[in-house]
Write an enzyme that holds these catalytic residues in place. Sequence first.
Site, PDB file in Angstrom:
ATOM      1  N   ASP A  80      34.969   4.641  31.565  1.00 24.43           N
ATOM      2  CA  ASP A  80      35.772   5.494  32.443  1.00 24.43           C
ATOM      3  C   ASP A  80      37.019   4.813  32.991  1.00 24.43           C
ATOM      4  OD1 ASP A  80      35.905   8.110  33.619  1.00 24.43           O
ATOM      5  OD2 ASP A  80      35.438   7.210  35.558  1.00 24.43           O
ATOM      6  N   HIS A 175      39.064  10.837  45.335  1.00 23.71           N
ATOM      7  CA  HIS A 175      38.180   9.701  45.090  1.00 23.71           C
ATOM      8  C   HIS A 175      37.766   9.042  46.407  1.00 23.71           C
ATOM      9  CE1 HIS A 175      40.012   9.603  40.923  1.00 23.71           C
ATOM     10  NE2 HIS A 175      38.732   9.415  40.657  1.00 23.71           N
ATOM     11  N   GLY A 204      36.160  12.636  41.608  1.00 21.67           N
ATOM     12  CA  GLY A 204      36.050  12.638  43.065  1.00 21.67           C
ATOM     13  C   GLY A 204      35.064  13.659  43.598  1.00 21.67           C
ATOM     14  N   SER A 206      32.041  13.303  44.743  1.00 20.72           N
ATOM     15  CA  SER A 206      31.151  12.878  45.832  1.00 20.72           C
ATOM     16  C   SER A 206      31.479  13.574  47.138  1.00 20.72           C
ATOM     17  CB  SER A 206      31.240  11.363  46.034  1.00 20.72           C
ATOM     18  OG  SER A 206      30.679  10.669  44.956  1.00 20.72           O
ATOM     19  N   ASN A 225      32.207  14.292  37.928  1.00 23.53           N
ATOM     20  CA  ASN A 225      32.072  12.844  38.107  1.00 23.53           C
ATOM     21  C   ASN A 225      31.649  12.492  39.529  1.00 23.53           C
ATOM     22  OD1 ASN A 225      33.070  12.714  35.516  1.00 23.53           O
ATOM     23  ND2 ASN A 225      34.705  11.264  35.999  1.00 23.53           N
ATOM     24  N   VAL A 226      30.620  11.647  39.641  1.00 26.52           N
ATOM     25  CA  VAL A 226      30.086  11.231  40.944  1.00 26.52           C
ATOM     26  C   VAL A 226      29.970   9.713  40.970  1.00 26.52           C
ATOM     27  CG1 VAL A 226      28.114  11.367  42.527  1.00 26.52           C
ATOM     28  CG2 VAL A 226      28.797  13.383  41.194  1.00 26.52           C
TER      29      VAL A 226
END
Length: 279
Positions: A80, A175, A204, A206, A225-226
Amino acid sequence: MPLIRTADLMTAGGAVTAFNVITVEHAEAIAAGAEAAGAPAILQISENAVKYHGNRLAPIAAATAAVARASTARLALHLDHVESTDLLHAAHTHDFSSVMFDASKLSYTDNVKSTAAAARWAHDRDLWLEAELGRIGGKAGDAHTPGVRTDPAEAAAYATETGIDALAVAVGSTHAMTTRTATLDHTLITALREAVPVPLVLHGSSGVPDEELRRAVTAGMTKINVGTALNTAFTGAVRAFLEAHPSTVDPRRYLTDAREAMAATVADFLRIFRPNVAR
C-alpha cells in the site's frame, strides 16, 4: 488456506475491507478477526511500514503471508501507498497480488505518466494496481490537504489514461483519525461511481461511522481501508494492561491483549457490511 488474489476479492461483489499491517501481531489479529466475522479481508503493508522495518520488505511480507496461509479466512496480500519504484518492483517476488502506487503528490500530468508506467509494469506480472487521485486528507503536503474532493470527470479521464484497476478518491475521509466523526459526500461517491470505470477505494476509513460506511458502499465504494483503528485498539490495550500491571516486563503479556483488541476491531469493521452476523 492459499492466499486469495486481491482482484478476485474485488470482483466478487460487495465491500472488501483492507487492514494495515505494521507488526506480526497486526497480521495475526486481522486473520483472527476475519475468521470470527466469517468474511474475507486484505492484509496491506504500506511503504511507511516497510521503512519502520528498516526498509526491508522481505521479513514482514513473509511473516504476513505465512499468517494468512495458516488462516481459515480468505485473505489477500496488498502493498500500500507505494511511492518508491524499487519497492513497487519488489511486490511480485513477495506474494503480493496487488499494489497501491501513490503518485498523488505529483502534478496531474506527471501522476498520469508515472502511474501508467506502474500499471503496465504491474499488469505484465499479473498484479492488480490501485492508484490515487483527489488527495485524501490527513497527510502532510498538498497531495493530502483536508477538504479537497475528487472531480468525477478528471477521475474518469485519469483511470482511462493510466489503465489502473482501482482508484482511491477523496470524498470526505481523513487519514489518522482516532474518532469516528467523518461525514462523507455520498452524492459525490455516486457521481464518481457513475463516471469512473474501475472500483473505488475509500482511504481513511477508521474515522468514518458505521452507517456512513454502509451508505458509501451502497453509493459505490468497493475497497474500504482501515489502519488507525487497529493502532488505537493496540495502544489502548497495552496502556490499560501496563497501568494495571506496572511491573510487567514480558511483552507477550500485554501484546496478547493488544492482539485480541485489534482482532475484535477487525471483526467489528467486517460485520458492518454483514449485518446479519452477530457482534
